[in-house]
Design an enzyme around this catalytic site. Structure first.
Site, PDB file in Angstrom:
ATOM      1  N   ASP A  17      33.571  28.856  42.196  1.00  0.00           N
ATOM      2  CA  ASP A  17      34.458  28.870  41.025  1.00  0.00           C
ATOM      3  C   ASP A  17      35.055  27.509  40.631  1.00  0.00           C
ATOM      4  O   ASP A  17      36.250  27.438  40.308  1.00  0.00           O
ATOM      5  CB  ASP A  17      35.595  29.874  41.250  1.00  0.00           C
ATOM      6  CG  ASP A  17      35.101  31.296  41.424  1.00  0.00           C
ATOM      7  OD1 ASP A  17      33.877  31.504  41.461  1.00  0.00           O
ATOM      8  OD2 ASP A  17      35.942  32.215  41.533  1.00  0.00           O
ATOM      9  N   ASP A  59      33.638  32.852  38.265  1.00  0.00           N
ATOM     10  CA  ASP A  59      34.455  33.979  37.849  1.00  0.00           C
ATOM     11  C   ASP A  59      34.041  34.230  36.400  1.00  0.00           C
ATOM     12  O   ASP A  59      34.058  33.299  35.577  1.00  0.00           O
ATOM     13  CB  ASP A  59      35.921  33.534  37.938  1.00  0.00           C
ATOM     14  CG  ASP A  59      36.862  34.640  38.376  1.00  0.00           C
ATOM     15  OD1 ASP A  59      36.427  35.584  39.056  1.00  0.00           O
ATOM     16  OD2 ASP A  59      38.057  34.541  38.029  1.00  0.00           O
ATOM     17  N   HIS A  61      34.748  37.009  33.817  1.00  0.00           N
ATOM     18  CA  HIS A  61      35.393  38.265  33.435  1.00  0.00           C
ATOM     19  C   HIS A  61      35.115  38.677  31.993  1.00  0.00           C
ATOM     20  O   HIS A  61      35.117  37.835  31.100  1.00  0.00           O
ATOM     21  CB  HIS A  61      36.920  38.108  33.547  1.00  0.00           C
ATOM     22  CG  HIS A  61      37.427  37.838  34.935  1.00  0.00           C
ATOM     23  ND1 HIS A  61      37.135  38.641  36.007  1.00  0.00           N
ATOM     24  CD2 HIS A  61      38.254  36.865  35.411  1.00  0.00           C
ATOM     25  CE1 HIS A  61      37.751  38.172  37.084  1.00  0.00           C
ATOM     26  NE2 HIS A  61      38.421  37.083  36.748  1.00  0.00           N
ATOM     27  N   SER A  67      42.084  42.227  36.127  1.00  0.00           N
ATOM     28  CA  SER A  67      42.735  41.104  36.795  1.00  0.00           C
ATOM     29  C   SER A  67      43.848  40.506  35.921  1.00  0.00           C
ATOM     30  O   SER A  67      44.794  39.911  36.430  1.00  0.00           O
ATOM     31  CB  SER A  67      41.655  40.044  37.061  1.00  0.00           C
ATOM     32  OG  SER A  67      42.207  38.847  37.510  1.00  0.00           O
ATOM     33  N   LYS A 103      30.430  36.634  38.927  1.00  0.00           N
ATOM     34  CA  LYS A 103      31.117  37.718  39.648  1.00  0.00           C
ATOM     35  C   LYS A 103      32.344  38.202  38.894  1.00  0.00           C
ATOM     36  O   LYS A 103      32.801  37.540  37.960  1.00  0.00           O
ATOM     37  CB  LYS A 103      31.503  37.241  41.046  1.00  0.00           C
ATOM     38  CG  LYS A 103      32.494  36.104  41.002  1.00  0.00           C
ATOM     39  CD  LYS A 103      32.844  35.641  42.392  1.00  0.00           C
ATOM     40  CE  LYS A 103      33.822  34.511  42.342  1.00  0.00           C
ATOM     41  NZ  LYS A 103      35.114  34.844  41.721  1.00  0.00           N
ATOM     42  N   GLU A 110      38.445  44.258  40.560  1.00  0.00           N
ATOM     43  CA  GLU A 110      38.644  42.865  40.954  1.00  0.00           C
ATOM     44  C   GLU A 110      37.589  42.536  41.995  1.00  0.00           C
ATOM     45  O   GLU A 110      37.222  43.386  42.807  1.00  0.00           O
ATOM     46  CB  GLU A 110      40.060  42.657  41.516  1.00  0.00           C
ATOM     47  CG  GLU A 110      40.389  41.211  41.876  1.00  0.00           C
ATOM     48  CD  GLU A 110      40.222  40.204  40.719  1.00  0.00           C
ATOM     49  OE1 GLU A 110      39.072  39.867  40.389  1.00  0.00           O
ATOM     50  OE2 GLU A 110      41.245  39.771  40.159  1.00  0.00           O
ATOM     51  N   ALA A 138      39.544  29.380  44.699  1.00  0.00           N
ATOM     52  CA  ALA A 138      40.721  28.820  45.324  1.00  0.00           C
ATOM     53  C   ALA A 138      40.743  29.226  46.799  1.00  0.00           C
ATOM     54  O   ALA A 138      40.348  30.347  47.135  1.00  0.00           O
ATOM     55  CB  ALA A 138      41.966  29.356  44.635  1.00  0.00           C
ATOM     56  N   CYS A 142      39.339  33.293  46.161  1.00  0.00           N
ATOM     57  CA  CYS A 142      37.882  33.470  46.114  1.00  0.00           C
ATOM     58  C   CYS A 142      37.155  32.764  47.247  1.00  0.00           C
ATOM     59  O   CYS A 142      36.148  33.267  47.738  1.00  0.00           O
ATOM     60  CB  CYS A 142      37.361  33.078  44.741  1.00  0.00           C
ATOM     61  SG  CYS A 142      37.893  34.284  43.492  1.00  0.00           S
TER      62      CYS A 142
HETATM   63  C1  VGL Z   1      40.396  33.412  41.562  1.00  0.00           C
HETATM   64  C2  VGL Z   1      42.396  34.374  41.021  1.00  0.00           C
HETATM   65  C3  VGL Z   1      41.792  35.134  40.052  1.00  0.00           C
HETATM   66  C4  VGL Z   1      39.646  32.415  42.407  1.00  0.00           C
HETATM   67  C5  VGL Z   1      39.767  34.172  40.601  1.00  0.00           C
HETATM   68  O1  VGL Z   1      38.562  31.935  41.967  1.00  0.00           O
HETATM   69  O2  VGL Z   1      40.128  32.110  43.518  1.00  0.00           O
HETATM   70  N1  VGL Z   1      41.702  33.528  41.775  1.00  0.00           N
HETATM   71  N2  VGL Z   1      40.471  35.023  39.847  1.00  0.00           N
HETATM   72 ZN    ZN Z   2      39.487  35.864  38.192  1.00  0.00          ZN
END
Ligand code: VGL
Ligand code: ZN
Length: 195
Positions: A17, A59, A61, A67, A103, A110, A138, A142
């Site tokens: 991500d 990510d 969405h 989320s 993803k 989620e 992060a 993730c």
């Molecule tokens: C993430 C919060 C929401 C991540 C993704 O990539 O860590 N964190 N969606």
């Molecule tokens: Zn996300």
């Protein structure tokens, strides 16, 4: 403990991500999120030179994803499919042939892990991957989920300590996440330990 490691063609680098929305100026910025980019570029070079597999998760969405705060979740709207914020950081040097894994595409689920609902574990096993090396964003969401699933799926799993940053909704979340990953069996690695 750190380990000296030689990368082979049975290894996979999983970049989690590294998207504009998770970097400073984005919709859900991780503090210093962009700092992982030059370090990841070093890893990419090493892995590409070794003929290893390079995976980039994103990510991805739909606009109505659960989320998001406005749909009952805890996060601001981020990484909506096809938007500028969902793009990979422009300085990330993804080579041709990078396996891009999208993803968290189902609106009602989620999915923090790159392995969740993507078939990634099966794909990697099919091409003979034994070890995975995970960095990106992060640390406390993730990256952590991806590392936990990698260990669970039977991969020898390395956390790229110098190529991750966390959200830290609560102070210390990232450090705690690192400890959980290590307790699960992941190993720490920095780019200086790559031969
Ligand atoms: C993430 C919060 C929401 C991540 C993704 O990539 O860590 N964190 N969606
Ligand atoms: Zn996300």
């Amino acid at each position: 403990m750190n380990h000296n490691v030689t990368i082979t063609s049975q290894d996979a680098l999983i970049i989690v991500d590294v998207q504009k929305d998770f970097c400073p100026g984005g919709a859900l910025p991780v503090s210093e999120g962009d700092k992982v980019v030059p370090v990841l570029n070093k890893y990419i070079k090493k892995f590409a030179d070794a003929g290893a597999v390079i995976v980039a998760t994103r990510d991805w969405h739909p606009p109505n994803h659960r989320s998001f705060k406005k749909h009952g979740g805890i996060w601001p709207t981020h990484c909506v499919q096809g938007t500028d914020g969902a793009k990979f950081h422009p300085d990330l040097k993804l080579p041709e042939g990078t396996m891009v894994v999208s993803k968290a595409v189902a609106p009602d689920k989620e999915a923090y892990s790159g392995f969740n609902g993507t078939g990634l574990a099966e794909k990697l096993k099919k091409i003979g991957v034994k070890r995975v090396f995970v960095g990106g964003l992060a640390t406390d969401y993730c990256v952590k989920s991806t590392v936990m699933d990698a260990v669970k799926s039977g991969f020898e799993t390395f956390l790229l300590e110098d190529a991750v940053r966390g959200v830290d909704v609560n102070p210390g979340d990232s450090e705690k996440a690192v400890q959980e990953m290590l307790a699960k069996g992941a190993k720490k690695l920095t780019v200086s330990h790559l031969k």
